[in-house]
Design an enzyme around this catalytic site. Structure first.
Site, PDB file in Angstrom:
ATOM      1  N   SER A  77       0.824  -1.100  -0.093  1.00  0.00           N
ATOM      2  CA  SER A  77      -0.194   0.169  -0.011  1.00  0.00           C
ATOM      3  C   SER A  77       0.909   1.093   0.068  1.00  0.00           C
ATOM      4  O   SER A  77       1.966   1.136  -0.086  1.00  0.00           O
ATOM      5  CB  SER A  77      -0.833  -0.104   1.123  1.00  0.00           C
ATOM      6  OG  SER A  77      -0.259  -0.017   2.470  1.00  0.00           O
ATOM      7  N   GLU A 112       1.099  11.044 -10.351  1.00  0.00           N
ATOM      8  CA  GLU A 112      -0.143  10.538 -11.115  1.00  0.00           C
ATOM      9  C   GLU A 112      -1.538  10.740 -10.285  1.00  0.00           C
ATOM     10  O   GLU A 112      -1.187  10.937  -9.033  1.00  0.00           O
ATOM     11  CB  GLU A 112       0.117   9.028 -11.134  1.00  0.00           C
ATOM     12  CG  GLU A 112       1.409   8.754 -11.491  1.00  0.00           C
ATOM     13  CD  GLU A 112       1.685   7.001 -11.604  1.00  0.00           C
ATOM     14  OE1 GLU A 112       0.851   6.328 -11.084  1.00  0.00           O
ATOM     15  OE2 GLU A 112       3.086   6.620 -12.099  1.00  0.00           O
ATOM     16  N   LYS A 114      -4.506   9.760  -8.191  1.00  0.00           N
ATOM     17  CA  LYS A 114      -4.633   8.633  -7.497  1.00  0.00           C
ATOM     18  C   LYS A 114      -6.102   8.188  -7.686  1.00  0.00           C
ATOM     19  O   LYS A 114      -7.047   9.079  -7.105  1.00  0.00           O
ATOM     20  CB  LYS A 114      -4.476   8.643  -5.981  1.00  0.00           C
ATOM     21  CG  LYS A 114      -4.503   7.454  -5.075  1.00  0.00           C
ATOM     22  CD  LYS A 114      -4.095   7.616  -3.756  1.00  0.00           C
ATOM     23  CE  LYS A 114      -4.271   6.235  -2.975  1.00  0.00           C
ATOM     24  NZ  LYS A 114      -5.528   5.938  -2.822  1.00  0.00           N
ATOM     25  N   ASP A 116      -9.647   6.338  -7.484  1.00  0.00           N
ATOM     26  CA  ASP A 116     -10.426   5.575  -6.299  1.00  0.00           C
ATOM     27  C   ASP A 116     -11.119   4.644  -6.792  1.00  0.00           C
ATOM     28  O   ASP A 116     -12.316   4.583  -7.401  1.00  0.00           O
ATOM     29  CB  ASP A 116     -11.370   6.435  -5.668  1.00  0.00           C
ATOM     30  CG  ASP A 116     -11.472   5.907  -4.053  1.00  0.00           C
ATOM     31  OD1 ASP A 116     -10.563   5.180  -3.883  1.00  0.00           O
ATOM     32  OD2 ASP A 116     -12.214   6.461  -3.405  1.00  0.00           O
ATOM     33  N   TYR A 228      -0.626   1.702 -13.815  1.00  0.00           N
ATOM     34  CA  TYR A 228       0.315   2.424 -13.358  1.00  0.00           C
ATOM     35  C   TYR A 228       1.419   1.779 -13.054  1.00  0.00           C
ATOM     36  O   TYR A 228       2.288   2.525 -11.978  1.00  0.00           O
ATOM     37  CB  TYR A 228      -0.355   3.168 -12.108  1.00  0.00           C
ATOM     38  CG  TYR A 228      -1.130   2.377 -11.051  1.00  0.00           C
ATOM     39  CD1 TYR A 228      -0.106   1.329 -10.231  1.00  0.00           C
ATOM     40  CD2 TYR A 228      -2.134   2.419 -10.821  1.00  0.00           C
ATOM     41  CE1 TYR A 228      -0.712   0.572  -9.162  1.00  0.00           C
ATOM     42  CE2 TYR A 228      -2.966   1.614  -9.511  1.00  0.00           C
ATOM     43  CZ  TYR A 228      -2.054   0.814  -8.972  1.00  0.00           C
ATOM     44  OH  TYR A 228      -2.540  -0.065  -8.121  1.00  0.00           O
ATOM     45  N   LYS A 316      -3.393  12.797  -0.070  1.00  0.00           N
ATOM     46  CA  LYS A 316      -4.890  12.839   0.036  1.00  0.00           C
ATOM     47  C   LYS A 316      -5.389  14.128  -0.263  1.00  0.00           C
ATOM     48  O   LYS A 316      -5.116  14.884   0.378  1.00  0.00           O
ATOM     49  CB  LYS A 316      -5.099  12.032   1.271  1.00  0.00           C
ATOM     50  CG  LYS A 316      -4.724  10.719   1.405  1.00  0.00           C
ATOM     51  CD  LYS A 316      -5.153   9.783   0.245  1.00  0.00           C
ATOM     52  CE  LYS A 316      -6.190   8.623   0.468  1.00  0.00           C
ATOM     53  NZ  LYS A 316      -6.580   7.920   1.259  1.00  0.00           N
ATOM     54  N   CYS A 410     -48.631   9.567  -7.955  1.00  0.00           N
ATOM     55  CA  CYS A 410     -47.408  10.080  -9.115  1.00  0.00           C
ATOM     56  C   CYS A 410     -47.305  11.596  -8.793  1.00  0.00           C
ATOM     57  O   CYS A 410     -48.234  12.225  -9.112  1.00  0.00           O
ATOM     58  CB  CYS A 410     -47.901   9.550 -10.343  1.00  0.00           C
ATOM     59  SG  CYS A 410     -46.637  10.007 -11.578  1.00  0.00           S
ATOM     60  N   CYS A 413     -48.442  12.444 -12.776  1.00  0.00           N
ATOM     61  CA  CYS A 413     -49.831  12.208 -13.484  1.00  0.00           C
ATOM     62  C   CYS A 413     -50.766  12.196 -12.647  1.00  0.00           C
ATOM     63  O   CYS A 413     -52.063  12.175 -12.724  1.00  0.00           O
ATOM     64  CB  CYS A 413     -49.821  11.169 -14.341  1.00  0.00           C
ATOM     65  SG  CYS A 413     -49.575   9.500 -13.827  1.00  0.00           S
ATOM     66  N   CYS A 428     -45.424   4.062 -10.737  1.00  0.00           N
ATOM     67  CA  CYS A 428     -46.753   4.686 -11.319  1.00  0.00           C
ATOM     68  C   CYS A 428     -46.851   3.862 -12.551  1.00  0.00           C
ATOM     69  O   CYS A 428     -46.159   3.510 -13.493  1.00  0.00           O
ATOM     70  CB  CYS A 428     -46.294   6.235 -11.740  1.00  0.00           C
ATOM     71  SG  CYS A 428     -47.668   6.816 -12.983  1.00  0.00           S
ATOM     72  N   CYS A 433     -48.479   7.967 -18.403  1.00  0.00           N
ATOM     73  CA  CYS A 433     -47.811   8.824 -17.661  1.00  0.00           C
ATOM     74  C   CYS A 433     -46.611   9.843 -18.493  1.00  0.00           C
ATOM     75  O   CYS A 433     -45.672   9.243 -18.847  1.00  0.00           O
ATOM     76  CB  CYS A 433     -47.197   8.418 -16.276  1.00  0.00           C
ATOM     77  SG  CYS A 433     -46.212   9.404 -15.412  1.00  0.00           S
TER      78      CYS A 433
HETATM   79  S1  IVH Z   1       1.016   2.787  -6.989  1.00  0.00           S
HETATM   80  C1  IVH Z   1       3.848   0.867  -4.326  1.00  0.00           C
HETATM   81  N1  IVH Z   1      -0.322   4.434  -8.619  1.00  0.00           N
HETATM   82  O1  IVH Z   1      -3.784   3.543  -4.495  1.00  0.00           O
HETATM   83  C2  IVH Z   1       2.650   1.543  -4.845  1.00  0.00           C
HETATM   84  N2  IVH Z   1      -1.518   3.309  -6.631  1.00  0.00           N
HETATM   85  O2  IVH Z   1      -2.586   2.348  -1.270  1.00  0.00           O
HETATM   86  C3  IVH Z   1       1.600   1.002  -5.117  1.00  0.00           C
HETATM   87  N3  IVH Z   1      -4.153   3.623  -6.680  1.00  0.00           N
HETATM   88  O3  IVH Z   1      -5.012   0.265  -3.748  1.00  0.00           O
HETATM   89  C4  IVH Z   1       0.347   1.583  -5.719  1.00  0.00           C
HETATM   90  N4  IVH Z   1      -3.982   5.277  -8.248  1.00  0.00           N
HETATM   91  O4  IVH Z   1      -4.685   0.887  -6.223  1.00  0.00           O
HETATM   92  C5  IVH Z   1      -0.354   3.635  -7.619  1.00  0.00           C
HETATM   93  N5  IVH Z   1      -1.353   5.958  -9.776  1.00  0.00           N
HETATM   94  C6  IVH Z   1      -1.442   5.098  -8.739  1.00  0.00           C
HETATM   95  C7  IVH Z   1      -2.528   4.837  -8.055  1.00  0.00           C
HETATM   96  C8  IVH Z   1      -2.835   4.056  -7.258  1.00  0.00           C
HETATM   97  C9  IVH Z   1      -4.739   4.524  -7.319  1.00  0.00           C
HETATM   98  C10 IVH Z   1      -4.320   2.993  -5.572  1.00  0.00           C
HETATM   99  C11 IVH Z   1      -3.964   1.493  -5.492  1.00  0.00           C
HETATM  100  C12 IVH Z   1      -4.064   1.132  -4.126  1.00  0.00           C
HETATM  101  C13 IVH Z   1      -3.666   2.486  -3.331  1.00  0.00           C
HETATM  102  C14 IVH Z   1      -2.565   2.496  -2.640  1.00  0.00           C
END
Ligand code: IVH
Length: 670
Positions: A77, A112, A114, A116, A228, A316, A410, A413, A428, A433
């Site tokens: 992570s 990059e 990030k 979700d 990525y 974040k 409704c 209508c 409805c 309608c």
């Molecule tokens: S790199 C060691 N690049 O963010 C690097 N992660 O905690 C590992 N995520 O669930 C991830 N966009 O899926 C990387 N451009 C990006 C990302 C990205 C989204 C997510 C990834 C992971 C979480 C990282």
């Protein structure tokens, strides 16, 4: 006649242009045509189907459960930063650890968005997609190969580009599977129309869709992916993270175009700020930025701390939440007549956007959260997603507040509303309608259905409200004078719309089926149906058990189809569409030739003197015959050309009559 491998390559390239580059070079109709040709060819020559064929994205049988996959390289992570100071501290930690042989000003960063969504690792062997897995706990994930294959931006074979590098022996591509915001909003709207569950946010939508045991279900979800990183690669060398991204692009794997590279840390921070400001315009839900050290050798040198690499960090973005007063709960009427609640709010600014309305999803959710008019509520907004009411702030509730009572009539209508079976949803059921008609029309003309360009929401409302149409088929009887009577219509616009409406009559059967708006019949299921039924009459006459026999159709869909056709208004609609000349049959089944080969089964082998195999197969099918790929006792004739091999031998042993091209022509004309 097109060669099947060449056709497949062409289609894969167009998929890449459309989904990975977002830059198609042919129209949707031309693409549909290519796909139909391929489906036809494969139906005639099942032995020529390959796993990387674009027709093979959807597997038929649902899984019992997902197998486990142990990651070759752990999926770690990321550590988080919440402000510029956290970022500078991260940089400081890296600088202190830099080896003496690494000059500070050589350190390069890749920044990059990030996204979700859900992290996925995809393995390609000799270019062929072999496995897709979730991150799981980082060491062991779930095997979701069948589901990953349904994501159209994910190539089934690399390179997907005509001039890409040769495929590496093995590569594991890592990236994020996500649902683009536009698709998410559309999907949720469709779910609401169907009275089905909606997803709270694009992340849940991506995760929920990927965890389906039935890949047909995943195929119906509009997922996308951006690579990525590379987990590992055999048979090619990568020096930097940027190289890895360039490599992915070169083989046709989609990579986020917003990614940048710089040595200047102030620029890193500047980019993060820019994305934060325009995060609504990104098209996907970004919850931050990921900053990575570019040099892979340096990455390796810096290593891990705990479960996260030192060489990367996630910045974040602040959550976009606010509280405000819920003034009123109102209701909308959807395409199927379903009534859904939404909140009218005291205007509030969330992350730069003024919010006045929020979705309340459905009455069940509303009751569960006990949201009441007059409550102070917590709102959340993600990307361009319609804001949601998360919960009421109970501490701020007025003493005289009363629970909300769903409507009995409704809102459009004013007819009494009904429940169906066990469902909590309210409908409805007034076929006349006006609100429903507008929604149905919007859907009928929309991109996955009849795709009538320029005929948007506004015109749908105008023609319905002016009483010019009473069902969707009535658009085919609209006249220029009628259109000119509407606000904003001049000669040119009316002509253009009428021309587009006329052209839509030639859209293929599956699009028309999609447009009918039969519950659970979206474009994927419609394609299965169009493949299995020659025309709408055959579909209309099919019983539920017959429908369930069809690949891609389960009991729920079958019941819904039977129910739809049992309603007289819908049968009238079909009749009107037929009179208008809309395509209501699969193109391949219209018999033009005398059906002299009916009930006969053929196998074609070897090289014929004048026809390609596909041509010969088309000839047989035009004359009512069937073509299969393998010789068996059920084969009536083997059509053999030059250099016929094992099939000829097998036919000889089974005493099956062997004919040549001329013999086939003769047989058909006798
Ligand atoms: S790199 C060691 N690049 O963010 C690097 N992660 O905690 C590992 N995520 O669930 C991830 N966009 O899926 C990387 N451009 C990006 C990302 C990205 C989204 C997510 C990834 C992971 C979480 C990282």
């Amino acid at each position: 006649m097109t060669n099947i491998a060449e056709l497949r390559k062409q289609i894969n390239y167009h998929l890449y242009r459309y989904y990975a580059l977002d830059d198609p070079i042919i129209s949707d109709a031309e693409f549909d045509q290519l796909m139909q040709t391929l489906r036809d060819l494969e139906a005639q020559n099942p032995e020529l189907i390959t796993p990387d064929s674009p027709t093979q994205r959807v597997g038929a049988e649902p899984l019992e459960s997902f197998d486990k996959v142990t990651h070759v390289v752990a999926m770690t992570s990321l550590a988080n930063a919440f402000n510029d100071e956290d970022m500078r501290n991260w940089l400081g930690r890296i600088e202190r650890r830099l080896p003496t042989w690494y000059p500070r000003d050589a350190v390069e960063f890749v920044v990059e968005p990030k996204i979700d969504g859900l992290a996925v690792a995809i393995v390609y062997e000799q270019g062929l997609l072999k496995q897709g897995a979730t991150r799981g706990n980082g060491l062991v994930g779930e095997n979701i190969t069948a589901n990953v294959r349904t994501i159209k931006s994910v190539p089934l074979r690399i390179p997907a580009t005509p001039d890409g590098p040769p495929p590496p022996t093995r590569i594991e591509i890592r990236g994020e599977v996500y649902m683009p915001i536009k698709e998410f909003n559309r999907y949720n709207q469709q779910q609401l129309d169907l009275g089905e569950r909606v997803f709270a946010n694009p992340r849940n939508a991506a995760a929920g869709s990927l965890r389906q045991l039935d890949s047909r279900e995943t195929a119906s979800r509009p997922l996308a992916m951006f690579g990525y990183g590379v987990g590992y690669i055999e048979g090619a060398e990568l020096q930097t993270h940027w190289d890895a991204l360039e490599y992915l692009k070169a083989v046709g794997f989609p990579v986020n175009p917003d990614i940048i590279r710089t040595k200047n840390f102030d620029e890193v921070l500047e980019f993060i700020r820019q994305w934060m400001d325009k995060r609504d315009e990104l098209g996907y839900d970004a919850d931050g930025a990921v900053i990575k050290i570019n040099d892979l050798t340096l990455q390796k040198y810096l290593g891990l701390v705990g479960n996260a690499p030192r060489w990367a960090i996630a910045y974040k973005f602040p959550a976009r939440e606010a509280t405000t007063k819920l003034l009123e709960i109102r209701c909308n009427v959807g395409r199927t007549g379903q009534v859904t609640p939404y909140a009218v709010l005291e205007a509030v600014n969330i992350g730069g956007v003024t919010v006045r309305q929020a979705t309340l999803h459905n009455f069940e959710d509303l009751a569960k959260k006990d949201i009441r008019p007059g409550d102070t509520v917590l709102l959340k907004r993600a990307g361009d997603v319609i804001p949601q009411v998360v919960k009421p702030i109970l501490e701020a509730r007025a003493a005289d507040s009363m629970p909300y009572q769903p409507p009995t009539h409704c809102p459009d209508c004013h007819e009494a509303l009904s429940h169906f079976g066990e469902e909590v949803a309210l409908f409805c059921i007034n076929a006349a309608c006006p609100a429903q008609l507008v929604r149905q029309l919007e859907y009928f003309v929309s991109r996955p259905a009849l795709n009538i360009e320029g005929f948007g929401v506004k015109i749908s409302e105008q023609v319905a409200q002016a009483g010019l149409i009473h069902d969707v088929a009535d658009i085919y009887t609209l006249t220029k004078t009628q259109l000119l009577s509407l606000e904003g219509f001049a000669e040119k616009k009316a002509d253009k719309i009428l021309a587009m409406i006329d052209e839509s009559k030639h859209q293929p059967f599956d699009r028309v089926l999609t447009g009918l708006g039969i519950r659970y019949v979206g474009s994927v299921v419609a394609a299965f149906i169009a493949h299995a039924f020659a025309d709408i009459q055959a579909l209309q006459q099919a019983t539920q058990p017959e429908l369930e026999q069809i690949n891609g159709i389960g009991p729920r869909i079958a019941e819904s189809i039977v129910d739809w056709f049992s309603r007289p208004a819908n049968r009238t609609l079909v009749q009107k569409l037929r009179q208008a000349g809309v395509t209501l049959s699969s193109s391949k089944v219209e018999p033009t030739a005398p059906q002299t080969l009916a009930n006969l089964t053929f196998v074609i082998t070897g090289t014929l003197p004048t026809w390609g195999r596909e041509e010969a197969a088309a000839f047989i099918q035009d004359h009512g015959g069937k073509v299969t790929g393998t010789v068996s006792k059920k084969t009536d004739y083997l059509v053999a050309g030059e250099a016929a091999g094992s099939k000829l031998e097998k036919a000889q042993t089974l005493n099956i009559p062997i004919i040549d091209e001329a013999g086939l022509k003769k047989l058909a004309t006798e």
